[in-house]
Design an enzyme around this catalytic site. Sequence first.
Site, PDB file in Angstrom:
ATOM      1  N   HIS A  95      -7.293 -37.684 -40.273  1.00 40.00           N
ATOM      2  CA  HIS A  95      -7.208 -38.557 -39.149  1.00 40.00           C
ATOM      3  C   HIS A  95      -6.013 -39.307 -39.091  1.00 40.00           C
ATOM      4  O   HIS A  95      -5.771 -40.068 -37.962  1.00 40.00           O
ATOM      5  CB  HIS A  95      -8.258 -39.640 -38.774  1.00 40.00           C
ATOM      6  CG  HIS A  95      -9.507 -38.748 -38.442  1.00 40.00           C
ATOM      7  ND1 HIS A  95      -9.954 -37.451 -38.901  1.00 40.00           N
ATOM      8  CD2 HIS A  95     -10.914 -39.209 -37.860  1.00 40.00           C
ATOM      9  CE1 HIS A  95     -11.114 -37.072 -38.471  1.00 40.00           C
ATOM     10  NE2 HIS A  95     -11.675 -38.381 -37.883  1.00 40.00           N
TER      11      HIS A  95
ATOM     12  N   ASP B 120     -12.269 -26.632 -45.061  1.00 41.97           N
ATOM     13  CA  ASP B 120     -12.085 -28.101 -45.905  1.00 41.97           C
ATOM     14  C   ASP B 120     -11.485 -27.756 -47.117  1.00 41.97           C
ATOM     15  O   ASP B 120     -11.901 -26.902 -47.762  1.00 41.97           O
ATOM     16  CB  ASP B 120     -13.458 -28.793 -45.991  1.00 41.97           C
ATOM     17  CG  ASP B 120     -13.149 -30.226 -46.019  1.00 41.97           C
ATOM     18  OD1 ASP B 120     -12.378 -30.756 -46.864  1.00 41.97           O
ATOM     19  OD2 ASP B 120     -13.602 -31.059 -45.315  1.00 41.97           O
TER      20      ASP B 120
HETATM   21  N1  SAH Z   1     -17.400 -33.193 -39.758  1.00 40.58           N
HETATM   22  C1  SAH Z   1     -17.597 -33.871 -41.019  1.00 40.58           C
HETATM   23  C2  SAH Z   1     -16.715 -35.127 -41.523  1.00 40.58           C
HETATM   24  C3  SAH Z   1     -15.326 -34.403 -41.841  1.00 40.58           C
HETATM   25  S1  SAH Z   1     -14.428 -35.800 -42.771  1.00 40.58           S
HETATM   26  C4  SAH Z   1     -19.053 -34.260 -40.769  1.00 40.58           C
HETATM   27  O1  SAH Z   1     -20.003 -33.831 -39.830  1.00 40.58           O
HETATM   28  O2  SAH Z   1     -19.571 -35.012 -41.570  1.00 40.58           O
HETATM   29  C5  SAH Z   1     -12.993 -35.001 -42.719  1.00 40.58           C
HETATM   30  C6  SAH Z   1     -12.727 -33.850 -43.814  1.00 40.58           C
HETATM   31  O3  SAH Z   1     -11.536 -33.594 -43.578  1.00 40.58           O
HETATM   32  C7  SAH Z   1     -12.724 -34.240 -45.286  1.00 40.58           C
HETATM   33  O4  SAH Z   1     -13.984 -33.649 -45.781  1.00 40.58           O
HETATM   34  C8  SAH Z   1     -11.458 -33.891 -45.826  1.00 40.58           C
HETATM   35  O5  SAH Z   1     -11.516 -33.372 -47.104  1.00 40.58           O
HETATM   36  C9  SAH Z   1     -11.208 -32.864 -44.709  1.00 40.58           C
HETATM   37  N2  SAH Z   1      -9.418 -32.714 -44.677  1.00 40.58           N
HETATM   38  C10 SAH Z   1      -8.590 -33.566 -44.476  1.00 40.58           C
HETATM   39  N3  SAH Z   1      -7.642 -33.182 -44.621  1.00 40.58           N
HETATM   40  C11 SAH Z   1      -7.467 -31.852 -44.901  1.00 40.58           C
HETATM   41  C12 SAH Z   1      -6.527 -30.724 -44.981  1.00 40.58           C
HETATM   42  N4  SAH Z   1      -5.338 -31.182 -44.622  1.00 40.58           N
HETATM   43  N5  SAH Z   1      -7.049 -29.472 -45.142  1.00 40.58           N
HETATM   44  C13 SAH Z   1      -8.424 -29.092 -45.146  1.00 40.58           C
HETATM   45  N6  SAH Z   1      -9.418 -30.285 -45.142  1.00 40.58           N
HETATM   46  C14 SAH Z   1      -8.761 -31.392 -44.886  1.00 40.58           C
HETATM   47 MG    MG Z   2     -15.283 -37.463 -37.469  1.00 42.48          MG
END
Ligand code: SAH
Ligand code: MG
Length: 209
Positions: free
Chosen positions: A139, A66
């Site tokens: 997303h 992340d």
């Molecule tokens: N799996 C987590 C929720 C993830 S939310 C849970 O169980 O709660 C989505 C995450 O994707 C965010 O923290 C965001 O910082 C990360 N993210 C989005 N685009 C990204 C990228 N290009 N590289 C790395 N992390 C990314």
């Molecule tokens: Mg999710």
Amino acid sequence: MDPTLRARAEAARGFMPPDEGLGLYRAAAELEVEGPMLEVGSYCGKSSLYLGAAARESGRLLFALDHHRGSEENQPGWQWHEPDLVDPETGGIDTLPTFRRTIHDSGLEGTVVALVGDSPAISAAWQTPLSLLFIDGGHGSEPAHRDYEGWAPKVVVGGRLLIHDVFADPADGGRPPFEIYMRAIDSGAFAEIEAVGSLRVLERATTGI
Ligand code: SAH
Ligand code: MG
């Protein structure tokens, strides 16, 4: 799943309903192939605890990737913004301190290895075959498709591809996770083995994607 870790996972901040979290754990605990696991999108570490519990049992590492700056939908003014995760020094989101605390307090620092950076930059340099890949990062259309293209080829035959927030009905949520799920199925390289809520569990049947 270890009851202490399960309770910690359920109490952790994030976006993973308990039944889908247990689906993550199960999919990871059943693995019959070698290699570390990797998740894209750890946020505060909630999904990392479900996957990390299984990783610890089988003596593997979970790479938790992340950039910790939040997705579009986590930014101020968006639906999934949590104001206390803003770093007052930079004015931007920083989920790394909370993630680190979550993993430390759960005793998983020897199992869950943080990769702090941009997903496509890391996938482009990544060589190690993966036993399991969990996609739950950005997303939007471009981030989701780039995560699929950059990471899915690294899953070994017999390994698993898990995708979160897959909604067949557009009324229930955004399209990109559903689109990459369909790409995986249509490629012929992955077959679905389980669905729990919006979580899809696929297994790699063939090489060549
Ligand atoms: N799996 C987590 C929720 C993830 S939310 C849970 O169980 O709660 C989505 C995450 O994707 C965010 O923290 C965001 O910082 C990360 N993210 C989005 N685009 C990204 C990228 N290009 N590289 C790395 N992390 C990314
Ligand atoms: Mg999710």
